[in-house]
Design a protein around this motif. Structure first.
Motif, mmCIF file in Angstrom:
data_model
loop_
_atom_site.group_PDB
_atom_site.id
_atom_site.type_symbol
_atom_site.label_atom_id
_atom_site.label_comp_id
_atom_site.label_asym_id
_atom_site.label_seq_id
_atom_site.Cartn_x
_atom_site.Cartn_y
_atom_site.Cartn_z
ATOM 1 N N GLU A 182 0.836 -1.199 0.000
ATOM 2 C CA GLU A 182 0.000 0.000 0.000
ATOM 3 C C GLU A 182 0.873 1.252 0.000
ATOM 4 O O GLU A 182 1.893 1.315 0.682
ATOM 5 N N ASP A 183 0.430 2.250 -0.758
ATOM 6 C CA ASP A 183 1.166 3.508 -0.851
ATOM 7 C C ASP A 183 0.176 4.669 -0.808
ATOM 8 O O ASP A 183 -0.568 4.874 -1.756
ATOM 9 N N PRO A 184 0.160 5.444 0.310
ATOM 10 C CA PRO A 184 1.009 5.319 1.488
ATOM 11 C C PRO A 184 0.653 4.105 2.326
ATOM 12 O O PRO A 184 -0.472 3.611 2.277
ATOM 13 N N GLY A 185 1.634 3.634 3.095
ATOM 14 C CA GLY A 185 1.409 2.442 3.897
ATOM 15 C C GLY A 185 2.330 2.401 5.101
ATOM 16 O O GLY A 185 3.114 3.330 5.344
ATOM 17 N N LEU A 190 7.221 -1.244 4.410
ATOM 18 C CA LEU A 190 7.977 -0.686 3.290
ATOM 19 C C LEU A 190 9.477 -0.889 3.480
ATOM 20 O O LEU A 190 10.222 -0.989 2.505
ATOM 21 N N PRO A 202 4.254 -0.151 -5.531
ATOM 22 C CA PRO A 202 3.183 0.534 -4.811
ATOM 23 C C PRO A 202 1.807 0.323 -5.405
ATOM 24 O O PRO A 202 1.639 0.217 -6.625
ATOM 25 N N ARG A 404 5.567 6.819 2.458
ATOM 26 C CA ARG A 404 5.272 7.008 1.037
ATOM 27 C C ARG A 404 6.280 6.283 0.138
ATOM 28 O O ARG A 404 7.438 6.120 0.493
ATOM 29 N N VAL A 405 5.808 5.889 -1.040
ATOM 30 C CA VAL A 405 6.685 5.415 -2.112
ATOM 31 C C VAL A 405 6.614 6.392 -3.277
ATOM 32 O O VAL A 405 7.611 6.970 -3.680
ATOM 33 N N THR A 407 3.433 8.442 -3.703
ATOM 34 C CA THR A 407 2.324 9.361 -3.501
ATOM 35 C C THR A 407 2.824 10.744 -3.095
ATOM 36 O O THR A 407 3.965 10.898 -2.657
ATOM 37 N N TYR A 442 -4.823 8.936 -3.608
ATOM 38 C CA TYR A 442 -3.610 8.179 -3.359
ATOM 39 C C TYR A 442 -3.430 7.234 -4.540
ATOM 40 O O TYR A 442 -4.245 6.375 -4.779
#
Length: 443
Positions: A182-185, A190, A202, A404-405, A407, A442
């Motif tokens: 999930e991103d954000p997660g 992560l 993501p 975040r990755v 987003t 997102y």
């Protein structure tokens, strides 16, 4: 390239150790290309097969990655630079809203539960050779999951949710495999995925959970696993709704070889119904921990899943710690059976604070999300600037970079320490720090 660092060794283990020393010291930075097999073999005066074995060991440990003709290169080093290190230390006089802890006032006293567990142990001391899971614990946990619609499966116990997720990933995947996250997660996930030598891709998230189109895309592209938070997603508060669950189950049914891992992060702190995805793939795992509702220091999580997955996790666990303390299992069982936590009251308490903050921010032109749980996710135009301005105003927020990755920038605020009188001043400070509002999507 390699610069001045010289790889040394005559045996595969020595060559691999030399590369790891260079990575650990920083002399071989992430992205640096290692010499081709034959070139390094000639330099070290060894057989190319020896270098090939060393590189294979390094790939399996997640130290390097190989991309065909582009050669082998040093991977990023998440294990030594975790996202958790991006936290902001709250100086004296600053309210810390970035720690992510539950409200201590909502946690039950542990004394009676620990005393009850100790009394049982006094009569029947825990010894080697006993079952790793207390039968009464397993029966109660399994009954609660049955009531929530989680498919039938054996029960294991791990030291928290992250321990369960790590063990399940390691039980099925190999370095280089792709995991949809999930991103954000959750920042710990992560970090964990690349630390295992896996590659994270993501998946966008809205209030209803993972975006269906994103999940479909990454699974078609070959992702081997998908990690989903069912309720109180960290950091956005997303909760998988009935409709979204139905759509995601349909996608997963088309990819039965994908490993599904579900984390019921909001167990016992939210009153939204659970809509599990489990059972739609051949291999799956469902985990819920005691941390948020009963106390983070109770390192106890319940894991169920398909028999192969749970058996692999249990088998590997027996070769390491062996089991999670049966004293702690009995203490948690006592907390469950004594109704030590009033889930409705806890959910209401967090919900009132969370909803009040989201409303106050909306009144000030700041879009924010927080459907469930104890966190509010606030998009900002400049993350570093927003965190700095909030600190000056007396509030410490968690930088969105921890979660975040791909987003947009944001900050996470944990509402567990807020009182009604805090909402207005905090909303004023966030509005001043956030900059121009961004659309809240997102993906």
């Amino acid at each position: 390239m390699l610069g001045e660092y010289r790889i040394s060794g005559r045996r595969a283990s020595e060559i691999a150790a030399s590369v790891e020393r260079g990575v650990g010291s920083g002399e071989l930075a992430p992205g640096h290309v290692l010499p081709p097999l034959r070139e390094l073999a000639a330099r070290l005066e060894v057989n190319p097969n020896t270098v090939a074995a060393a590189y294979r060991t390094l790939r399996e440990r997640g130290v390097i990655e190989t991309a065909g003709r582009r050669g082998s290169r040093v991977r990023a080093r998440p294990a030594s630079t975790p996202r958790g290190s991006l936290r902001i230390e709250a100086p004296p006089g600053v309210r810390d809203l970035g720690e992510g802890n539950p409200d201590p006032a909502l946690l039950p006293p542990l004394g009676p539960a620990l005393a009850a567990a100790a009394a049982i142990d006094a009569e029947h001391p825990g010894l080697y050779g006993e079952e790793p899971v207390v039968p009464e614990f397993a029966a109660y946990a399994r009954g609660a999951m049955d009531a929530d619609g989680v498919p039938e499966g054996p029960v294991a116990v791990t030291s928290g949710s992250l321990d369960a997720i790590e063990r399940v990933l390691a039980a099925h995947l190999r370095p280089g495999d792709t995991v949809a996250v999930e991103d954000p997660g959750w920042g710990s996930v992560l970090d964990l995925v690349p630390a295992l030598g896996l590659r994270a891709v993501p998946v966008g998230v809205d209030d209803d959970g993972p975006l269906v189109a994103d999940v479909e895309r990454v699974l078609r592209a070959g992702a081997r696993a998908l990690v989903v938070t069912d309720r109180a997603q960290n950091p956005t508060g997303a909760s998988v709704g009935e409709g979204r669950a139905r759509e995601l189950r349909a996608v997963l049914a088309r990819h039965p070889d994908v490993l599904l891992i579900e984390d019921d992060h909001g167990h016992a702190i939210v009153d939204l119904p659970l809509h599990p995805l489990a059972g739609t793939t051949d291999h799956w795992a469902f985990v819920r921990s005691a941390a948020k509702a009963y106390g983070p220091d109770l390192r106890v999580a319940v894991l169920t899943g398909d028999p192969v997955t749970v058996d692999r996790v249990g088998g590997r666990q027996r070769l390491g710690p062996g089991w999670v303390s049966r004293l702690l299992q009995r203490a948690v069982l006592h907390l469950w059976t004594s109704d030590a936590v009033d889930t409705a009251a806890v959910a209401r308490s967090y919900g009132e604070r969370r909803d009040a903050l989201v409303r106050a921010l909306a009144e000030r032109g700041v879009a924010a999300r927080g459907r469930s749980g104890m966190n509010v996710w606030v998009p900002v135009s400049d993350e570093t600037g927003a965190v700095t301005r909030l600190l000056r105003a007396g509030w410490a927020a968690a930088p969105g970079a921890r979660f975040r990755v791909a987003t947009p920038q944001a900050v996470r605020l944990t509402v567990s320490r807020l009182g009604a009188a805090d909402i207005g001043p905090l909303a004023d400070a966030v509005a001043a720090a956030a900059g121009p509002a961004r659309p809240v999507t997102y993906g």
